[in-house]
Design an enzyme around this catalytic site. Structure first.
Site, PDB file in Angstrom:
ATOM      1  N   THR A 176     -18.768  45.777 100.463  1.00 56.39           N
ATOM      2  CA  THR A 176     -17.807  46.698  99.871  1.00 56.39           C
ATOM      3  C   THR A 176     -16.404  46.558 100.447  1.00 56.39           C
ATOM      4  O   THR A 176     -16.238  46.223 101.633  1.00 56.39           O
ATOM      5  CB  THR A 176     -18.284  48.151 100.090  1.00 56.39           C
ATOM      6  OG1 THR A 176     -17.200  49.040  99.854  1.00 56.39           O
ATOM      7  CG2 THR A 176     -18.766  48.396 101.510  1.00 56.39           C
TER       8      THR A 176
ATOM      9  N   GLU B   6     -14.756  48.937 101.278  1.00 56.72           N
ATOM     10  CA  GLU B   6     -14.630  49.950 102.334  1.00 56.72           C
ATOM     11  C   GLU B   6     -14.674  49.297 103.726  1.00 56.72           C
ATOM     12  O   GLU B   6     -14.254  49.898 104.714  1.00 56.72           O
ATOM     13  CB  GLU B   6     -15.733  51.005 102.219  1.00 56.72           C
ATOM     14  CG  GLU B   6     -15.580  51.934 101.027  1.00 56.72           C
ATOM     15  CD  GLU B   6     -14.415  52.921 101.150  1.00 56.72           C
ATOM     16  OE1 GLU B   6     -14.290  53.565 102.192  1.00 56.72           O
ATOM     17  OE2 GLU B   6     -13.640  53.014 100.184  1.00 56.72           O
TER      18      GLU B   6
ATOM     19  N   LYS C 195     -22.363  49.587 106.288  1.00 55.56           N
ATOM     20  CA  LYS C 195     -22.221  48.415 105.424  1.00 55.56           C
ATOM     21  C   LYS C 195     -21.765  47.176 106.205  1.00 55.56           C
ATOM     22  O   LYS C 195     -22.046  46.044 105.822  1.00 55.56           O
ATOM     23  CB  LYS C 195     -21.225  48.725 104.294  1.00 55.56           C
ATOM     24  CG  LYS C 195     -21.837  49.552 103.165  1.00 55.56           C
ATOM     25  CD  LYS C 195     -22.717  48.656 102.296  1.00 55.56           C
ATOM     26  CE  LYS C 195     -23.201  49.365 101.060  1.00 55.56           C
ATOM     27  NZ  LYS C 195     -23.985  48.460 100.180  1.00 55.56           N
TER      28      LYS C 195
HETATM   29  O1  G4F Z   1     -14.362  57.483  93.918  1.00 55.59           O
HETATM   30  P1  G4F Z   1     -14.503  57.543  95.382  1.00 55.59           P
HETATM   31  O2  G4F Z   1     -15.450  58.571  95.914  1.00 55.59           O
HETATM   32  O3  G4F Z   1     -14.849  56.093  95.858  1.00 55.59           O
HETATM   33  P2  G4F Z   1     -14.709  55.346  97.276  1.00 55.59           P
HETATM   34  O4  G4F Z   1     -14.738  56.267  98.406  1.00 55.59           O
HETATM   35  O5  G4F Z   1     -13.536  54.428  97.175  1.00 55.59           O
HETATM   36  O6  G4F Z   1     -16.061  54.502  97.320  1.00 55.59           O
HETATM   37  C1  G4F Z   1     -16.603  53.826  96.186  1.00 55.59           C
HETATM   38  O7  G4F Z   1     -16.123  52.505  96.107  1.00 55.59           O
HETATM   39  C2  G4F Z   1     -16.501  51.664  97.207  1.00 55.59           C
HETATM   40  C3  G4F Z   1     -15.945  50.264  96.930  1.00 55.59           C
HETATM   41  O8  G4F Z   1     -14.673  50.191  97.458  1.00 55.59           O
HETATM   42  C4  G4F Z   1     -18.020  51.633  97.357  1.00 55.59           C
HETATM   43  F1  G4F Z   1     -18.353  50.879  98.439  1.00 55.59           F
HETATM   44  C5  G4F Z   1     -18.550  53.023  97.524  1.00 55.59           C
HETATM   45  O9  G4F Z   1     -19.974  52.990  97.558  1.00 55.59           O
HETATM   46  C6  G4F Z   1     -18.121  53.861  96.326  1.00 55.59           C
HETATM   47  O10 G4F Z   1     -18.719  53.332  95.153  1.00 55.59           O
HETATM   48  O11 G4F Z   1     -13.068  57.856  96.053  1.00 55.59           O
HETATM   49  C7  G4F Z   1     -11.928  57.076  95.776  1.00 55.59           C
HETATM   50  C8  G4F Z   1     -10.708  57.714  96.424  1.00 55.59           C
HETATM   51  C9  G4F Z   1     -10.886  58.147  97.882  1.00 55.59           C
HETATM   52  O12 G4F Z   1      -9.746  57.793  98.625  1.00 55.59           O
HETATM   53  C10 G4F Z   1     -11.005  59.657  97.825  1.00 55.59           C
HETATM   54  O13 G4F Z   1     -10.499  60.305  98.988  1.00 55.59           O
HETATM   55  O14 G4F Z   1     -10.443  58.928  95.691  1.00 55.59           O
HETATM   56  C11 G4F Z   1     -10.126  59.951  96.621  1.00 55.59           C
HETATM   57  N1  G4F Z   1     -10.414  61.234  95.995  1.00 55.59           N
HETATM   58  C12 G4F Z   1      -9.482  62.180  95.697  1.00 55.59           C
HETATM   59  N2  G4F Z   1     -10.084  63.260  95.164  1.00 55.59           N
HETATM   60  C13 G4F Z   1     -11.628  61.702  95.630  1.00 55.59           C
HETATM   61  C14 G4F Z   1     -11.409  62.983  95.110  1.00 55.59           C
HETATM   62  N3  G4F Z   1     -12.862  61.156  95.697  1.00 55.59           N
HETATM   63  C15 G4F Z   1     -13.908  61.877  95.211  1.00 55.59           C
HETATM   64  N4  G4F Z   1     -15.150  61.328  95.232  1.00 55.59           N
HETATM   65  N5  G4F Z   1     -13.744  63.149  94.708  1.00 55.59           N
HETATM   66  C16 G4F Z   1     -12.509  63.753  94.644  1.00 55.59           C
HETATM   67  O15 G4F Z   1     -12.379  64.892  94.178  1.00 55.59           O
END
Ligand code: G4F
Length: 347
Positions: free
Chosen positions: A107, A109, A135
């Site tokens: 990933t 990440e 990971k």
């Molecule tokens: O959609 P996210 O939760 O994805 P994140 O953390 O990037 O991880 C995903 O992608 C990775 C690949 O790079 C995978 F390895 C992992 O398993 C997963 O599939 O969050 C994306 C961004 C973050 O910075 C988070 O802080 O969006 C920001 N965010 C802002 N508001 C939010 C929110 N994330 C989530 N989940 N929910 C919110 O309300």
């Protein structure tokens, strides 16, 4: 994989509730088989690998939610780190190391608190969550077994890949579902965390093609899979609401930032539809992911721009607009049926 003529075997975990919605359309196909096993149960993996004798394994199993990994770090490590070791050992125990190729879902990440932008196969890792640390072990144990035992095992270092099947708590799907619900009067407001976080979002369907390509190469290698284009969470929200017929204007900063409807259905104009909540902030957040897909482009012949950001947003919003409308129809039908039953109109 089914379209390519493979016999596909997947593992599922026992649960008292049905959680197979996303693969329901595949069940019943003659080449599709599901088996009970668990990434935390070595014996189940050893037995299954022995029974199926796979020629390719795609390890996409994980506790994959970064924020949840802060609440369940040990479980995340067990599945996302030691789970990878269990698969490698299951292959070795069954003496399949010369015939079975392994793809590991690594990933972006891993880059975490990024040390350079954009990130490529040579960028140093700096994991920034319990998920990313787990990971990292998976990434290194794959590399170790490749070198120590000459196994064909590789990592795809995938940047965020989204689709209409994305889990509803990841930010893109949370936004597209909320935009659809708000546009159809089923939700009032959307609460998000860090709006300024930057991601390189691609379409999952394009990325799985690349996973397969990685295992078809002559030699096992790791690849960054990304679009090379970056957007903020705020931009994703703007475009998703626009695709749902609502134009937003963002005002204010940090926790006080709001998304206000400036154009769209008359009942929504002037209303605050997006707000920031501390609940969705992470103890440490990865805020600047941008991948460099040059190696995948040159070596695999893969096209990182096959589905553009705009197309991705519109695929997801279209799907969720239809989903919300269908849920509405189903709920009206349920209510009518309940009324008819009560009045004795139908028995
Ligand atoms: O959609 P996210 O939760 O994805 P994140 O953390 O990037 O991880 C995903 O992608 C990775 C690949 O790079 C995978 F390895 C992992 O398993 C997963 O599939 O969050 C994306 C961004 C973050 O910075 C988070 O802080 O969006 C920001 N965010 C802002 N508001 C939010 C929110 N994330 C989530 N989940 N929910 C919110 O309300």
């Amino acid at each position: 994989m089914l379209a390519k003529g493979y016999d596909v075997h997947g593992i599922i975990r026992r649960s008292s509730v049905d959680y197979r919605e996303r693969i329901a359309h595949l069940e019943g196909r003659p080449n599709f088989h599901l088996h009970y096993a668990d990434m935390s149960d070595s014996m189940s993996l050893v037995k299954l690998v022995g029974k199926v004798q796979p020629t390719e394994i795609y390890n996409l199993a994980a506790q994959s939610h970064v924020q949840v990994s802060f609440d369940a770090p040990e479980f995340t490590a067990d599945v996302d780190a030691v789970g990878v070791l269990r698969i490698l050992e299951a292959v070795r125990t069954n003496h399949l190391e010369k015939t079975c190729k392994i793809y590991q879902a690594s990933t972006s990440e891993l880059y975490g608190k990024v040390e350079e932008v954009p990130q490529s196969e040579t960028t140093p890792f700096h994991p920034y969550s319990p998920y990313a640390v787990a990971k990292l072990y998976g990434y290194w144990i794959i590399k170790e077994y490749r070198e120590a035992y000459n196994m064909f095992c590789c990592s795809g270092i995938l940047f965020n890949h989204e689709s209409e099947r994305r889990g509803e708590t990841f930010v893109t799907r949370k936004i597209t579902l909320a935009a659809a619900r708000i546009a159809q009067g089923k939700q009032e407001k959307l609460y998000l965390g860090n709006l300024s976080s930057l991601r390189d979002w691609g379409y999952a369907k394009d990325y799985v093609e690349c996973m397969w390509l990685i295992l078809q190469q002559d030699k096992p290698e790791d690849f960054v899979i990304a679009t090379g284009v970056q957007h903020s969470v705020r931009e994703f929200a703007y475009h998703a609401f626009k695709a749902a017929g609502i134009e937003l204007k963002f005002e204010g900063e940090d926790i006080d930032e709001k998304g206000i409807c400036v154009n769209g259905p008359a009942n929504l104009v002037g209303k605050t539809l997006v707000e920031v909540s501390e609940d969705f902030y992470r103890p440490t957040d990865v805020v600047n992911l941008l991948g460099d897909p040059t190696k995948a482009k040159q070596t695999l012949g893969w096209n990182p721009q096959k589905t553009s950001f705009d197309q991705l947003v519109s695929i997801m919003v279209k799907h969720d607009m239809e989903k919300v409308a269908a849920e509405h129809v189903a709920s009206v039908m349920r209510t009518n049926l309940a009324e008819y039953l009560e009045k004795g109109v139908v028995k």
